[in-house]
Each structure stands twice: as structure tokens, then as C-alpha cells.
Design an enzyme around this catalytic site. Structure first.
Site, short mmCIF file in Angstrom:
data_model
loop_
_atom_site.label_atom_id
_atom_site.label_comp_id
_atom_site.label_asym_id
_atom_site.label_seq_id
_atom_site.Cartn_x
_atom_site.Cartn_y
_atom_site.Cartn_z
N CYS B 78 9.43 4.45 4.54
CA CYS B 78 10.75 5.03 4.26
C CYS B 78 10.76 5.80 2.93
CB CYS B 78 11.83 3.95 4.32
SG CYS B 78 13.49 4.63 4.47
N HIS B 172 10.59 0.50 8.76
CA HIS B 172 10.25 -0.62 7.87
C HIS B 172 9.58 -1.77 8.63
CE1 HIS B 172 12.63 0.86 4.45
NE2 HIS B 172 13.53 1.25 5.33
N GLU B 174 7.90 -3.98 7.44
CA GLU B 174 7.93 -5.17 6.57
C GLU B 174 9.16 -6.04 6.84
OE1 GLU B 174 8.49 -2.08 5.62
OE2 GLU B 174 10.10 -1.96 4.14
#
Lengths: 295, 198
Positions: B78, B172, B174
Site C-alpha cells: 500500500c 495488505h 499482513e
């Protein structure tokens, strides 16, 4: 492939992206630009900063949509705005304006003295204030995607922010030390849902990001709150009620990132001019304490 | 492999957990000396304007740029993708990136937070199952230069790309607990690039 908006992950994820950052109160496009240039991760668009709301009194409400639109147009970073506690129509209006986060805030005059907004029914994420863990978990249960310790807005006195952060994190540490069969009573005492209490006890942290707010006025204040375990900082009146807002804003951003490095904080604190004058929370009569709004 | 996570602002903790799950123990990078001690870098999600501002204030901006141009493996998600792009559209005036990827990204291209979404998308790492991708005020790629491989697309816009040593996603990974893309970065992108250097 189906694209799902407004999921808990998307809302909470937005808050995760703000971590380690400073969110600044601004009342016009010029201030918003100063905040963005200084490195703010987001701005909070409002008509009066808390210090002025406090000084002028009266009922404080959602900001003028025109003013929010102007701020949105002026900056590329996220724009937040405040709705009154329980005022779900103000929140619907803010969502329709496309603000990136709504603060259901005790700084405005509450619209409902019993119920908060049902935040699950919105696509936009919400941040809510809390003074203790039970209050934080009740807000999360209603759908808040981010919690901020309340502090006492518009005072420049960091003591309440400190107290609320100690309270929230202290209670989390206590929960983590309990036996599993003690969590039922803990939930009763916290007046919070058992499932959330159990989750916090297991993870040792809130299920959402925890920022801090209310009385932060200097780079050292910001660093203090970060070292108390805040994920990031809201600065309201502290910046644009001070002598040199641009410089103070940048200094607070640096101190928030390097909260554990006193040399950086010292450098950031040099030559900032006057801080906001401030009011001691202890001198505020009880009806004027905003942190007591919200239940 | 010594991997650092740029820790000026953003969701550093989530990248940390993902990397640990892939068997590397990362360090945080806020200073020049910390950067010098790592072989690969992850740039987290966050606000690209804030991260580049802080990198400049603390003498990290040019060193990161130099390391990337000398082939240090980097992954950015991002804001990290924006910071790795050579060209940025809808940027803040005077916004600069580390660069390294010959791509043009548009900031907040998918819209504001109310338009943020999650979706299953195909990711071209040879695995048939899709990845759950979370897009938050996400950028997309409007133009790609030579030597850029497209790994994933949404609505005909590239959202994951790689060059030799650089990986970037506008979403994302993560945030999902699925570490496939971090593993891809470590095993395919970074290990390969570092072996070539040796």
C-alpha cells in the site's frame, strides 16, 4: 470476484494504518495543509477546537458539510469528523460525505444520554473515547474500530490522558493474570461482554488500535503517551492554539515516532514558541469535564 | 537473512508477525545504522506522506533510495508500494518516493475509506488458490515500464507487481494471517536477488 466493503477487517485495518502517527484537529483548509505538511497521518475536521468549545460554551454539534468538503479537497491524507454521542443521523451524514473515520465524541454535546451509535450498521469506521477497559469494550461491542483514551480535551493538561491510559492498560494486564474460570466475574465487573473480555485476556491487548487523546500539547506529552502504550496520538487544541503551529505539529510527529529517544524529543522541543495556555483539570468544575460524558 | 521493517509509521507490527511466521527474525528500521545492518527491507502500510517526511527528517531517505538502486530486496504494501513507485499520481504537492519500480501509481485510486474492501484475488506465484486481499484507501498501478511482472489485478488494474528485487502490493497481506505473499518475498524475490549479488 466479490468486493466486500465495511467489514470489520477493513475498518480495523484502516486504524492499523494510522499507528505510530499523529491525528490533528483542524478548523479550515489552511490548517489541514499545515498538518499534512508536518506529517500528520490524518486530520480531524471540526468547527471549533475543544479549547474554544470549552471557552464559548453552548451546544457543540457536527461540523458544516461545506467546511468538511473543503478540508477533504485540500489534503490527500484521511479526513475524520466528529458526530455527537448517539446521534446516528449526524453519523449517516458524515458517511455520505465520504469522511474516512467518524469520531463519536464526548467533545460534542451528547445527543443521547443512554445509547451510543450502533456502529456495525455503517461502512465507515468509528473511533470512540474510553476512560477504562469496560467502557472501551462496550464501544468495541457496538462496532468501534478504534479506541482512544479520552483524557480531558481542550485543557492542555495531560494528566487525565495518562490516568485513562494507565487504567485501560492496567486492567488489561490484570485480565491476563486471571484464571479462565475467573473471567465470567471479570466480565460482570467490567460491565462488558464475556467474549471480548476473554479475547483481551488471551491476547493481552484490545482487539482494535488504542490511540490517546485529551490534553496532549507538547512533543514530550506525545512521547509520554506513546511510552504508556498508545498506538498513536490525537492532538486537538494543542497545535493550533500554540505560538507556532507548523513547527509544533512537525515536532509532535517526530516525537511520536522517536518516543523512546530523549535526544530527538529534546531537539523537537527547541524553539517552538508558546504552548497553549491550558487549564488544570483539577480546576474544572465537574459539569465541565468532558471525559465524564459517555457510559 | 537480515530483514528490516521501516518503522517510522504504519502497521509495522503486522509485518513483523508475518515475517516471523516465514522464519526470519526482523528488526525495526528508524535510523541509518539500522538500515546499514539489514539485507532486505519491508515498507509497511501507513501514510506515504508521513513516512517520506520522517525519512527525510532522519537522514534515511537518500540512503534507502541508494540501497534500492543497488539492488537491496524490498517489499512494500500500500503506502509501501507508493513509496517504491517512480511516479505518483494524486500525490501531495512535492511528495517524493524512494522509487526503484518503473511504475506509475495513483494514490487512493479505489476511493476513500468507505470504498475500502476485501476480496479474493488470483496471485501469480504458481499457487492455484486465491489470496484474501484487503484494500484500504488503496492505490492502483496505471502504467508499468519494462521489466515489471504483473502478479495480480483488480478491475484490469495491476495491484501486485515485481521487478528483479522489488515486490509491491496495493493490498495488505499482513492483515489476514495468510503469509503467502511474505513467503514469496523472502523465498522468491529476496533470496534470489541476494544470491545473485553473492
Amino acid at each position: 470476484m466479490a468486493q466486500e466493503t465495511g467489514t470489520a477487517r477493513v475498518k480495523r485495518g484502516m486504524a492499523e494504518m494510522l499507528k505510530g502517527g499523529v491525528i490533528m484537529d483542524v478548523v479550515n483548509a489552511e490548517q489541514a495543509k499545515i498538518a499534512e505538511d508536518a506529517g500528520a497521518v490524518a486530520v480531524m475536521a471540526l468547527e471549533r477546537v475543544p479549547a474554544d468549545i470549552r471557552a464559548q460554551g453552548g451546544v457543540a454539534r457536527m461540523s458544516d458539510p461545506d467546511m468538511i468538503e473543503k478540508i477533504k479537497a485540500a489534503v490527500s491524507i484521511p479526513v475524520m469528523a466528529k458526530a455527537r454521542i448517539g446521534h446516528f443521523v449526524e453519523a449517516q451524514v458524515l458517511q455520505s460525505l465520504g469522511v474516512d473515520f467518524i469520531d463519536e465524541s464526548e467533545v460534542l454535546t451528547p445527543a443521547d444520554y443512554k445509547n451510543h451509535i450502533d456502529k456495525w450498521s455503517f461502512t465507515v469506521p468509528f473511533v470512540c473515547g474510553a476512560t477504562n477497559l469496560g467502557e472501551a469494550l462496550r464501544r468495541i461491542n457496538e462496532g468501534a474500530a478504534m479506541i482512544r483514551s479520552k483524557g480531558e480535551a481542550g485543557t492542555g493538561d495531560v494528566s487525565n490522558a495518562m490516568q485513562h491510559m494507565r487504567e485501560i492498560n492496567g486492567e488489561i494486564r490484570r485480565l491476563s493474570s486471571l484464571r479462565e474460570d475467573e473471567l465470567y466475574v471479570a466480565a460482570k465487573e467490567l460491565q462488558a461482554p464475556y467474549e471480548l473480555v476473554k479475547e483481551v485476556a488471551q491476547k493481552g491487548k484490545l482487539p482494535v488500535v488504542l490511540f490517546t487523546a485529551g490534553g496532549i500539547a507538547t512533543p514530550a506529552d506525545a512521547a509520554l503517551m506513546m511510552s504508556m502504550g498508545a498506538d498513536g496520538v490525537f492532538i486537538g487544541s494543542g497545535i493550533f492554539k500554540s505560538g507556532n503551529p507548523a513547527q509544533r505539529a512537525a515536532a509532535c510527529v517526530r516525537a511520536t515516532t522517536f518516543w523512546d529517544d530523549p535526544k530527538v524529543i529534546a531537539d523537537a522541543s527547541r524553539g517552538l514558541g508558546e504552548a497553549m495556555v491550558g487549564i488544570n483539570v483539577a480546576d474544572l468544575p465537574a459539569p465541565h469535564r468532558l471525559a465524564e460524558r459517555g457510559w | 537473512m537480515k530483514v528490516g521493517v521501516l518503522a517510522l509509521q504504519g502497521d509495522v507490527r503486522e509485518h513483523f508477525s508475518a515475517l516471523i511466521a516465514c522464519g526470519v527474525y526482523p528488526t525495526t528500521i528508524r535510523r541509518r545504522a539500522e538500515l546499514d545492518a539489514v539485507e532486505a527491507l519491508v515498507i509497511p502500510g501507513g501514510e506515504s506522506t508521513t513516512i517520506s517526511q520522517l525519512a527525510k527528517s532522519f537522514d534515511l531517505f537518500q540512503p534507502i533510495r541508494d540501497r534500492i538502486s543497488h539492488g537491496m530486496p524490498v517489499y512494500g504494501s500500500c503506502a509501501g508500494m507508493i513509496l517504491l513507485a517512480d511516479h505518483i499520481l494524486d500525490a501531495k504537492a512535492d511528495q517524493e518516493s524512494f522509487g526503484g519500480l518503473d511504475i506509475t501509481v495513483r494514490r487512493n485510486a479505489f476511493g476513500r475509506q468507505v470504498d475500502s474492501f476485501e476480496s479474493d484475488i488470483a496471485f501469480a506465484d504458481g499457487t492455484p488458490t486465491p489470496v484474501r486481499a484487503v484494500f484500504i484507501r488503496a492505490p492502483w498501478i496505471e502504467k508499468i515500464g519494462s521489466g515489471i511482472e504483473i502478479l495480480a489485478e483488480v478491475d484490469a488494474h495491476p495491484v501486485a507487481v515485481r521487478s528483479k528485487s522489488i515486490l509491491a502490493t496495493s493490498f495488505h497481506p499482513e492483515l489476514t494471517g495468510d503469509h503467502r505473499i511474505h513467503r514469496y518475498f523472502i523465498e522468491e524475490v529476496a533470496r534470489g536477488a541476494l544470491q545473485q549479488v553473492q
